[in-house]
Write a protein that holds these residues in place. Structure first.
Motif, PDB file in Angstrom:
ATOM      1  N   THR A 214     -22.074  10.743 -27.788  1.00 22.23           N
ATOM      2  CA  THR A 214     -22.947   9.960 -26.518  1.00 22.23           C
ATOM      3  C   THR A 214     -22.760   8.540 -25.534  1.00 22.23           C
ATOM      4  OG1 THR A 214     -22.869   8.189 -28.691  1.00 22.23           O
ATOM      5  CG2 THR A 214     -24.868  10.457 -28.959  1.00 22.23           C
ATOM      6  N   THR A 217     -19.882   6.544 -27.594  1.00 20.87           N
ATOM      7  CA  THR A 217     -19.259   6.774 -28.047  1.00 20.87           C
ATOM      8  C   THR A 217     -18.327   5.988 -28.463  1.00 20.87           C
ATOM      9  OG1 THR A 217     -20.000   8.908 -28.874  1.00 20.87           O
ATOM     10  CG2 THR A 217     -17.805   8.449 -28.762  1.00 20.87           C
ATOM     11  N   THR A 237     -24.873  11.911 -23.517  1.00 18.19           N
ATOM     12  CA  THR A 237     -26.205  12.607 -23.175  1.00 18.19           C
ATOM     13  C   THR A 237     -27.152  11.574 -23.562  1.00 18.19           C
ATOM     14  OG1 THR A 237     -26.480  13.289 -25.550  1.00 18.19           O
ATOM     15  CG2 THR A 237     -25.902  14.733 -23.355  1.00 18.19           C
ATOM     16  N   ASP A 238     -28.338  11.183 -22.971  1.00 14.41           N
ATOM     17  CA  ASP A 238     -29.126   9.634 -23.557  1.00 14.41           C
ATOM     18  C   ASP A 238     -29.861   9.711 -24.311  1.00 14.41           C
ATOM     19  OD1 ASP A 238     -31.322  11.257 -22.360  1.00 14.41           O
ATOM     20  OD2 ASP A 238     -31.122   9.792 -20.516  1.00 14.41           O
ATOM     21  N   GLN A 239     -30.984   9.530 -25.235  1.00 12.93           N
ATOM     22  CA  GLN A 239     -31.891   9.514 -26.927  1.00 12.93           C
ATOM     23  C   GLN A 239     -32.882  10.359 -26.103  1.00 12.93           C
ATOM     24  OE1 GLN A 239     -33.892   5.088 -26.976  1.00 12.93           O
ATOM     25  NE2 GLN A 239     -32.079   4.734 -28.221  1.00 12.93           N
ATOM     26  N   SER A 268     -19.914   4.543 -22.007  1.00 12.26           N
ATOM     27  CA  SER A 268     -20.589   4.610 -21.559  1.00 12.26           C
ATOM     28  C   SER A 268     -19.981   3.644 -19.865  1.00 12.26           C
ATOM     29  CB  SER A 268     -21.983   3.800 -21.664  1.00 12.26           C
ATOM     30  OG  SER A 268     -21.446   2.250 -22.512  1.00 12.26           O
TER      31      SER A 268
END
Length: 323
Positions: A214, A217, A237-239, A268
């Motif tokens: 995510t 992370t 990956t996004d929400q 990110s």
């Protein structure tokens, strides 16, 4: 024979066969068109037959026809007289090869073929022969001189017969609209078959084998995920579960120059957003092109909603024989 000029002999043979093939251009007449029409309208199989060297050429012609959309097989004329005539049905078309046009084993089959009502196409070097006259269409492949200096060994004559067979096969291929994908279905074990038939779904790493983290992370944990999965990349990956970005070995090398703390910095900050992807169900060859064009070694497979369903790299394509 230390003074023998081998290259001069080879040059003479090649030039003679080249001239023999060139002479075929003048013989493409209504007979060729009639032969193509008969083969194209065949509802059964194309049966090719011939003795000796003509038989060898016939086998190759049958194989070429079969692999280019015209189902065909070879029947030895000697065996046909001893039971293999049962392989020929009324729905078939026969192509018979004989340079002389009077080969006994082939001529013996003519009454049987007439009785079945099977269309006959002959490829002969003698348009006045028994075989040529019995055929619906005769394709004249005769030569003035064999490349053999004794004018005995079938050389130029077998070459012209082979080229005429190729001309038939390609004319039928084009008339049928036979495609590269169709060819691949006839050659699933070959390189072309693998390139055209293999899907990314067949070779991608999915489920637990897919490296994924995510945006929150840490860089350290993302590196551990990359190490565990062994693909040299990880997705982010996004929400909503959509692919937000990718982080690769190349990104890691660039990140090291930024002196970031791998324990506190999130992935990110260093990921590549809007990364290259390939659609689920796409051909593996398409994934290869994307990677080559973008000069990358891996990418994610996504569904129509942009959610990652798998990952693959260049090594996967190499192992699958796509490259």
């Amino acid at each position: 024979m230390p003074d023998f000029d081998f290259t001069a002999s080879a040059r003479r043979s090649i030039e003679m066969e080249r001239d023999a093939v060139h002479s075929l251009l003048e013989r493409l007449d209504e007979g060729f068109v009639k032969a193509c029409d008969a083969l194209l309208s065949c509802t059964g199989r194309i049966v090719v037959t011939g003795m000796g060297k003509s038989g060898h050429i016939g086998k190759k012609i049958a194989a070429t026809l079969a692999s280019t959309g015209s189902p065909a097989f070879f029947v030895h004329p000697g065996e046909a007289s001893h039971g293999d005539m049962g392989m020929i049905t009324r729905q078939d078309v026969v192509i018979a090869l004989s340079n002389s046009g009077n080969t006994a084993e082939v001529v013996t089959l003519l009454p049987l073929l007439k009785r079945l009502g099977v269309p006959l196409i002959s490829i002969t070097g003698n348009p006045d022969s028994v075989l040529a006259k019995a055929a619906l269409a005769n394709l004249h492949t005769g030569v003035e001189q064999e490349a053999c200096p004794l004018n005995l060994a079938p050389t130029s004559s077998t070459t012209t017969a082979l080229v005429m067979g190729d001309a038939l096969a390609i004319a039928l291929l084009e008339a049928r609209g036979f495609s590269a994908e169709d060819f691949a279905f006839s050659h699933p074990g070959g390189t072309l078959g693998r390139r055209l038939l293999l899907l990314v779904d067949d070779i991608m790493h999915d489920g637990e084998r897919m490296p994924m983290v995510t945006p929150q992370t840490s860089l350290r944990d993302a590196l551990l995920e990359m190490t565990r999965k062994g693909l040299g990349l990880t997705g982010i990956t996004d929400q909503q579960g959509r692919l937000a970005g990718i982080f690769t070995d190349g990104d890691l090398r660039r990140t090291l120059d930024q002196n970031l703390d791998i324990h506190t910095s999130s992935i990110s900050l260093v990921m590549t957003p809007q990364c290259k992807t390939v659609s689920q169900g796409a051909l593996a060859a398409e994934a290869l092109k994307i990677m080559e064009d973008a000069k990358i070694n891996g990418l994610f497979v996504v569904d129509p909603d942009g959610r990652p369903v798998g990952a693959l790299n260049m090594h996967d394509l190499l192992r699958a024989g796509v490259v």
